[in-house]
Design a protein around this motif. Sequence first.
Motif, short mmCIF file in Angstrom:
data_model
loop_
_atom_site.label_atom_id
_atom_site.label_comp_id
_atom_site.label_asym_id
_atom_site.label_seq_id
_atom_site.Cartn_x
_atom_site.Cartn_y
_atom_site.Cartn_z
N LEU A 127 0.83 -1.21 0.00
CA LEU A 127 0.00 0.00 0.00
C LEU A 127 0.87 1.26 0.00
O LEU A 127 0.57 2.24 -0.70
CB LEU A 127 -0.94 -0.01 1.20
CG LEU A 127 -2.01 -1.10 1.19
CD1 LEU A 127 -2.76 -1.12 2.51
CD2 LEU A 127 -2.96 -0.88 0.04
N ASP A 128 1.95 1.25 0.78
CA ASP A 128 2.84 2.41 0.83
C ASP A 128 3.56 2.61 -0.50
O ASP A 128 3.80 3.74 -0.93
CB ASP A 128 3.84 2.29 1.96
CG ASP A 128 3.21 2.49 3.33
OD1 ASP A 128 2.11 3.09 3.38
OD2 ASP A 128 3.81 2.07 4.34
N ALA A 129 3.91 1.52 -1.17
CA ALA A 129 4.58 1.62 -2.48
C ALA A 129 3.64 2.28 -3.50
O ALA A 129 4.07 3.10 -4.31
CB ALA A 129 5.03 0.24 -2.95
N ALA A 130 2.35 1.94 -3.44
CA ALA A 130 1.39 2.54 -4.35
C ALA A 130 1.26 4.04 -4.09
O ALA A 130 1.18 4.85 -5.02
CB ALA A 130 0.04 1.85 -4.23
N VAL A 131 1.27 4.45 -2.82
CA VAL A 131 1.19 5.86 -2.47
C VAL A 131 2.45 6.59 -2.92
O VAL A 131 2.39 7.70 -3.46
CB VAL A 131 0.93 6.05 -0.96
CG1 VAL A 131 1.08 7.51 -0.55
CG2 VAL A 131 -0.45 5.54 -0.61
N ARG A 132 3.62 5.96 -2.72
CA ARG A 132 4.88 6.59 -3.15
C ARG A 132 4.90 6.78 -4.66
O ARG A 132 5.36 7.79 -5.17
CB ARG A 132 6.07 5.75 -2.70
CG ARG A 132 6.49 6.05 -1.28
CD ARG A 132 7.87 5.47 -0.97
NE ARG A 132 7.95 4.02 -1.15
CZ ARG A 132 7.59 3.13 -0.25
NH1 ARG A 132 7.13 3.54 0.92
NH2 ARG A 132 7.71 1.85 -0.49
N ALA A 133 4.38 5.82 -5.38
CA ALA A 133 4.34 5.93 -6.84
C ALA A 133 3.39 7.05 -7.28
O ALA A 133 3.68 7.80 -8.21
CB ALA A 133 3.90 4.60 -7.45
N ALA A 134 2.26 7.20 -6.58
CA ALA A 134 1.30 8.24 -6.93
C ALA A 134 1.80 9.62 -6.54
O ALA A 134 1.57 10.60 -7.25
CB ALA A 134 -0.05 7.95 -6.27
#
Length: 137
Positions: A127-134
């Motif tokens: 979930l954190d990786a998805a936020v960092r990508a966004a």
Amino acid sequence: MPRIFHALALLICALAACALAAPVRADSLYRCVAARGTVSYQNAPCAGNQRTDRVIDYQPEAMPAAAPKSVAAHRRVVSVRRRWYRTTPIRRAVPTAADRCRKGKAKREAALQRLGLKRTFADLSRLDAAVRAACGD
């Protein structure tokens, strides 16, 4: 003596007629400052919790009379507007980086609510990786 009175009476009548024919209206514009420093302009005196910073006297301009339009001219304008609305494509707002980041964070919060306390380190990392990508971090 009667000629002088006649001339004086005529002069007084002429001055009175001029004063009544063209009334001059003067208005005042008040610049009020509130306790927090916000400035407002109004046509009435400032309220008790505001201080009067400046009073500007002015004479409002006369409004020009609107020219009456013919029915045919009005129909032409309406026709052009309708054509323009039919041919103009609908523009959608392009999401900005801040919008994408906000949406990514909202998705993460929704997933965390769905997982509850049964979340693992792998779930949090994903979930954190998805936020960092966004968000571009």
